[in-house]
Design a protein around this motif. Structure first.
Motif: not given
Length: 268
Positions: A207-210, A238-245, A250-260
Motif C-alpha cells: 500500500r505504501q509503494t502505491t 535512495n530508500v531513505d527518501i522513499a521512506r520519508q515521502l 501518512e502524516t498529512r492524511f492519516d485521520p487518526a492523527l491529532s493536529e498537534e
C-alpha cells in the motif's frame, strides 16, 4: 522387534540415547502419511489435524513426499485448506536453511505458491523480478483433494544480491511484506513494477509503494521529463527518501492523527 548382531558385540545405548534410538526405529517403520498424522497431532492437536489432513489424505504425490517432511506438509496444509472460490491463491515464504532446499546461502529464500488454477511461470517471473529477486529454481507439485479437485504447489527459490535485504528485519515481518505484496498483485489490487523493489529495499508494504507510484503518475501527468522507470530507479537508490515521502503522506492524511501530532511529525 529387531535383533542386532556385531562382530565385536553390540553395546546398546542407555538413558536418553536409548529412547532416541527407539523413537528413530519406530519412525522408520511408518509410512510418510503415518508420520504426517503423528506430526500434525503434535503440532496442532488431533482435532485440527484431522480437519487438515482428511481432505488431502492419499493426495500427496511421491515427489512431494520425497522432498518435504511431515512438519513442512502440516504448514502447507494450513494454506491448502484455505483455497476455494473466495481464496484461489495463497503463498508462504520460508528459509530453506531450516527445511527443504538446504544450503547455507543467506541470499536465498524460498516461496511456495498454492493455487487451484494452473499458474504460468511466465506470469510469475515479473512479480518476483519487480520485487528485486531472481528466480533460480522452480519445482511444481500437483496434489489431489478427496473430491477430485487438484491444487498446484509451486516451490520457488528466490535470490537477492545482498543477504541484508532478507535479514534486516524479522522473518515474520519479512513474510508479511513479501506474501501480502504477491497476493495483492495476483488479486489485481496493486501493480507489479519497479516500485515493488522498495518492499525489500525500504521495508515498505504494497500500500505504501502505491503512494509512491501515484506520485510518479501525477508527475508524469504534470509534464515531468522523467520516465517512470527512472523514478523507480532513483527511489531504489535512495530508500531513505522513499521512506520519508511515505511518512510525509501518512502524516498529512492519516485521520487518526491529532493536529498537534501532525504538526510535530511534519516538523520532524
Amino acid at each position: 522387534y529387531y535383533i542386532l548382531r556385531g562382530s565385536q558385540g553390540v553395546h546398546m545405548p542407555i538413558g536418553e540415547a536409548q529412547r532416541h534410538l527407539e523413537r528413530a526405529v519406530a519412525d522408520a517403520t511408518l509410512t510418510w502419511e503415518e508420520r504426517l498424522v503423528r506430526r500434525a497431532d503434535e503440532l496442532v492437536g488431533s482435532e485440527v489435524a484431522g480437519e487438515l489432513i482428511a481432505p488431502w489424505a492419499g493426495g500427496f504425490p511421491v515427489d512431494y513426499e520425497d522432498d518435504f517432511d511431515a512438519a513442512q506438509a502440516v504448514a502447507d496444509l494450513k494454506n491448502l485448506v484455505r483455497l476455494g472460490t473466495d481464496t484461489p491463491f495463497a503463498c508462504a515464504l520460508y528459509d530453506p536453511r531450516r527445511g527443504h532446499g538446504g544450503g547455507e546461502d543467506p541470499r536465498i529464500r524460498r516461496i511456495k505458491l498454492f493455487s487451484l488454477d494452473e499458474l504460468i511461470l511466465d506470469d510469475l517471473m515479473p512479480i518476483f523480478r519487480d520485487l528485486g529477486t531472481q528466480v533460480i529454481e522452480e519445482e511444481p507439485y500437483t496434489l489431489t483433494r478427496a473430491d477430485g479437485v487438484t491444487a498446484g504447489v509451486y516451490d520457488m527459490s528466490l535470490r537477492v544480491p545482498d543477504a541484508a535485504l532478507w535479514e534486516s528485519r524479522s522473518h515474520e515481518d519479512l513474510r508479511e511484506l513479501v506474501e501480502s505484496t504477491v497476493i495483492a498483485v495476483r488479486a489485481g489490487r496493486t501493480e507489479s513494477d519497479g516500485f515493488n523493489a522498495l518492499v525489500l529495499a525500504a521495508s515498505l508494504d504494497w500500500r505504501q509503494t502505491t503512494v509512491l507510484r501515484a506520485y510518479a503518475k501525477y508527475m508524469r501527468q504534470g509534464g515531468t521529463p522523467f520516465a517512470q522507470d527512472y523514478i523507480e530507479g532513483a527511489l531504489q537508490h535512495n530508500v531513505d527518501i522513499a521512506r520519508q515521502l511515505v511518512r510525509l503522506f501518512e502524516t498529512r492524511f492519516d485521520p487518526a492523527l491529532s493536529e498537534e501530532t501532525r504538526q510535530q511529525e511534519e516538523a520532524a
